[in-house]
Design an enzyme around this catalytic site. Structure first.
Site, PDB file in Angstrom:
ATOM      1  N   HIS A  62     -10.746  -3.121   4.418  1.00  0.00           N
ATOM      2  CA  HIS A  62     -10.606  -2.713   5.822  1.00  0.00           C
ATOM      3  C   HIS A  62     -11.379  -1.443   6.171  1.00  0.00           C
ATOM      4  O   HIS A  62     -11.352  -1.020   7.324  1.00  0.00           O
ATOM      5  CB  HIS A  62      -9.119  -2.513   6.127  1.00  0.00           C
ATOM      6  CG  HIS A  62      -8.547  -1.401   5.290  1.00  0.00           C
ATOM      7  ND1 HIS A  62      -8.316  -1.542   3.937  1.00  0.00           N
ATOM      8  CD2 HIS A  62      -8.218  -0.131   5.592  1.00  0.00           C
ATOM      9  CE1 HIS A  62      -7.860  -0.403   3.453  1.00  0.00           C
ATOM     10  NE2 HIS A  62      -7.787   0.475   4.433  1.00  0.00           N
ATOM     11  N   ASP A  63     -12.015  -0.797   5.186  1.00  0.00           N
ATOM     12  CA  ASP A  63     -12.816   0.406   5.452  1.00  0.00           C
ATOM     13  C   ASP A  63     -14.310   0.103   5.413  1.00  0.00           C
ATOM     14  O   ASP A  63     -15.128   1.011   5.545  1.00  0.00           O
ATOM     15  CB  ASP A  63     -12.555   1.484   4.389  1.00  0.00           C
ATOM     16  CG  ASP A  63     -11.134   2.029   4.446  1.00  0.00           C
ATOM     17  OD1 ASP A  63     -10.537   2.032   5.526  1.00  0.00           O
ATOM     18  OD2 ASP A  63     -10.636   2.457   3.388  1.00  0.00           O
ATOM     19  N   ASP A 122       0.841  -1.185   0.000  1.00  0.00           N
ATOM     20  CA  ASP A 122       0.000   0.000   0.000  1.00  0.00           C
ATOM     21  C   ASP A 122       0.880   1.240   0.000  1.00  0.00           C
ATOM     22  O   ASP A 122       1.860   1.297   0.739  1.00  0.00           O
ATOM     23  CB  ASP A 122      -0.812  -0.020   1.308  1.00  0.00           C
ATOM     24  CG  ASP A 122      -2.227   0.413   1.121  1.00  0.00           C
ATOM     25  OD1 ASP A 122      -2.439   1.546   0.681  1.00  0.00           O
ATOM     26  OD2 ASP A 122      -3.122  -0.398   1.443  1.00  0.00           O
ATOM     27  N   GLU A 148      -6.709   3.647  -5.595  1.00  0.00           N
ATOM     28  CA  GLU A 148      -7.966   3.793  -4.856  1.00  0.00           C
ATOM     29  C   GLU A 148      -8.533   5.174  -5.156  1.00  0.00           C
ATOM     30  O   GLU A 148      -7.891   6.185  -4.897  1.00  0.00           O
ATOM     31  CB  GLU A 148      -7.748   3.640  -3.353  1.00  0.00           C
ATOM     32  CG  GLU A 148      -9.071   3.608  -2.606  1.00  0.00           C
ATOM     33  CD  GLU A 148      -8.995   4.049  -1.151  1.00  0.00           C
ATOM     34  OE1 GLU A 148      -9.853   3.629  -0.368  1.00  0.00           O
ATOM     35  OE2 GLU A 148      -8.093   4.832  -0.785  1.00  0.00           O
ATOM     36  N   ASP A 152      -3.259   4.639  -2.143  1.00  0.00           N
ATOM     37  CA  ASP A 152      -4.316   5.148  -1.275  1.00  0.00           C
ATOM     38  C   ASP A 152      -4.863   6.497  -1.767  1.00  0.00           C
ATOM     39  O   ASP A 152      -4.080   7.402  -2.096  1.00  0.00           O
ATOM     40  CB  ASP A 152      -3.702   5.322   0.126  1.00  0.00           C
ATOM     41  CG  ASP A 152      -4.734   5.599   1.192  1.00  0.00           C
ATOM     42  OD1 ASP A 152      -5.627   4.759   1.366  1.00  0.00           O
ATOM     43  OD2 ASP A 152      -4.634   6.647   1.864  1.00  0.00           O
TER      44      ASP A 152
END
Ligand code: TEU
Length: 534
Positions: A315-316, A95, A241, A190
């Site tokens: 994970h969000d 990431d 993302e 990200d």
């Protein structure tokens, strides 16, 4: 196109596997589970941030991009991870968090201390604008010593980097190249579509997003980044993302000539349980919207030869098995999990499956503020004093990012086999029913089904390359996949009600999760799903 049979397993290391007994997952814990991940059929693992960080946002607040946080292990552990992954035929994607750093990063600390060179690395202004951060607070924080405000689109401990500065961009390229030299085979960037802000910085009629989303220099920045780093490297996978983006922008981000990224994450299909666009609402599901979003994105991406990504969770996100229409029993829950897996992973694109999804992990029931760790959820709770606490906890139980962060449930031992001590975030008490160990040997389990779907997609060209068409239906999600003269029909019942559906013909039944077939007449039981050749 090889990408279309790629399966990526997402790991949130903090919640994956603790080998040191401190209640926090670590890199050695990831290494230990690589054979498990490979046995499910995955090609890649995507590991979320493990860099040095004060952990205000669980590692998305990086204080040193070149170091491993001691919480997770050492650089030697990371190198071992790359090596053992390769032995298990797995590639490692990491990431990259470049919209912001932590306020503890050396650059920001120097900026605060008055160093003008490093002040250019961030976005300081004499006056703030009226923008809101993604976590609900104001987007600007005042620094008394400098008599200036700095911008943070996330927490105030996550100051935004100034991509207008060439020095910043050079620093970021250096970081990417450092990790490529370590043997990394992919990156997930990200919130990368937020890095180009519109100047001058002005007030917004809304929360400010139109001032920095898919901004004026974004494509230029991304093309430069690609050219100076991974370029045309083969055997490499990048995914950006994209926050609150549009299809048009994504067609460019993941264009067929691959000048920016190979693919993108977009989230509209997961906001179908946001009432009036508001995340912090409860008990809502717009099935019509889900179907139309899946259709629009799949068709537009495909028409333009752009690879789509397929995912239900990360994970969000709250756990997908707890979303949409509720399944009242554990049997129906399992059936619903399988139906959701068919709805997503039999579409066209690269599949991303988040740890625990493969066993149908569920949301946590929060009944107390102290159980909440996530900064965004805590803000929601604290910034809404007029809402009753019970109501807020119910909403958090449905929507909080913490739902996706409860520890991986490996066994029916204490703490779900994740750790030998109380973990940093509570374990879902259903671990005795829902865990890897139980499901590995049960051929009807959610886990066995995920394995089956992965294997099928990896070997079946129709499911990889076939074009996608949708058929409208009130209660069912229906789509076809066709390659040359082979045509598949996939039908998924999203409701806890039986439905009849007639098809042209049934040539072959490939997967049947509780649909009664009578000639060309199908009777789908509640939450049933089926894949047939027609
Ligand atoms: O997430 C981006 C993001 O927009 C979400 O966190 C979003 O704010 C939230 O789901 C809205 O309800 C990325 C990371 O995945 C996330 O974990 C980080 O917190 C965030 O960026 C900041 O780095």
């Amino acid at each position: 196109m090889k990408e279309l049979n790629t399966f990526v397993y997402q790991i949130y290391p903090k919640s994956f596997n603790d080998t040191t007994g401190n209640g926090i997952g670590d890199l050695v814990g990831v290494i230990e589970k690589l054979p498990y991940i490979r046995s499910l059929g995955f090609d890649y693992i995507w590991v979320t941030p493990f860099y040095k960080s004060p952990q205000v946002d669980n590692g998305y607040d990086v204080s040193d991009y070149y170091q491993i946080d001691p919480l997770f292990g050492t650089m030697a552990d990371f190198e071992m991870l790359i090596k053992v992954a390769a032995q298990n035929e797995l590639k490692v994607m990491i990431d990259i968090v470049f919209n912001h750093t932590s306020d503890q990063h050396e650059w920001f600390q120097k900026a605060l201390a008055g160093d003008e060179y490093y002040q250019q690395y961030y976005i300081f202004n004499d006056k703030p604008t009226n923008w809101k951060s993604k976590f609900g607070t104001d987007a600007w924080t005042y620094v008394e010593k400098l008599d200036k405000y700095y911008l943070h689109l996330f927490d105030k401990s996550q100051p935004d980097l100034n991509w207008e500065s060439e020095n910043v961009r050079l620093e970021l390229q250096k970081i990417i190249n450092f990790w490529m030299d370590k043997g990394v085979k992919g990156f997930r960037f990200d919130v990368v579509n937020l890095v180009s802000k519109k100047y001058p910085l002005v007030d917004s009629v809304g929360d400010g997003r139109e001032q920095y989303t898919d901004g004026p220099r974004i494509h230029e920045f991304l093309q430069e980044l690609r050219m100076k780093t991974f370029g045309d490297k083969v055997d490499f996978l990048t995914v950006g993302e994209m926050s609150s983006t549009s299809i048009e922008s994504c067609l460019q981000y993941a264009n067929a000539q691959k000048t920016e990224f190979d693919s993108v994450f977009h989230f509209h299909h997961l906001k179908v349980d946001y009432e009036n666009g508001d995340k912090w609402t409860r008990d809502y599901f717009d099935f019509e919207l889900l179907k139309s979003l899946l259709k629009d994105w799949q068709l537009k991406m495909d028409e333009n030869n752009v690879i789509d990504t397929l995912f239900w969770s990360n994970h969000d996100q709250p756990r997908i098995s707890s979303r949409f229409i509720k399944a009242p029993t554990s049997e129906l829950q399992m059936k619903k999990n399988k139906m959701l897996a068919m709805s997503m992973y039999l579409l066209k694109g690269i599949s991303y499956i988040y740890q625990g999804e493969e066993i149908g992990m569920e949301n946590f029931e929060f009944d107390n503020y102290d159980q909440i760790v996530d900064v965004e959820s805590r803000n929601f709770y604290n910034l809404n004093p007029l809402l009753a606490s019970e109501e807020k906890l119910t909403i958090i139980s449905q929507k909080s990012r913490d739902n996706g962060r409860t520890p991986m449930q490996w066994t029916n031992d204490i703490y779900g086999g994740f750790s030998t001590t109380q973990p940093w975030i509570n374990v879902n008490p259903n671990y005795q029913l829902v865990n890897v160990q139980e499901q590995l040997t049960d051929m009807d389990s959610t886990l066995s089904f995920y394995k089956k779907i992965i294997k099928l997609k990896k070997t079946d060209l129709v499911l990889q390359q076939g074009n996608v068409k949708f058929i409208d239906h009130k209660q069912l999600l229906i789509f076809t996949r066709q390659l040359n003269d082979v045509k598949y029909l996939i039908i998924c019942n999203y409701y806890n009600q039986e439905v009849d559906y007639a098809v042209e013909a049934v040539k072959q039944v490939i997967i049947n999760n509780e649909t009664e077939i009578n000639g060309n007449k199908l009777k789908l039981s509640p939450f049933a799903s089926i894949l047939i050749e027609i």
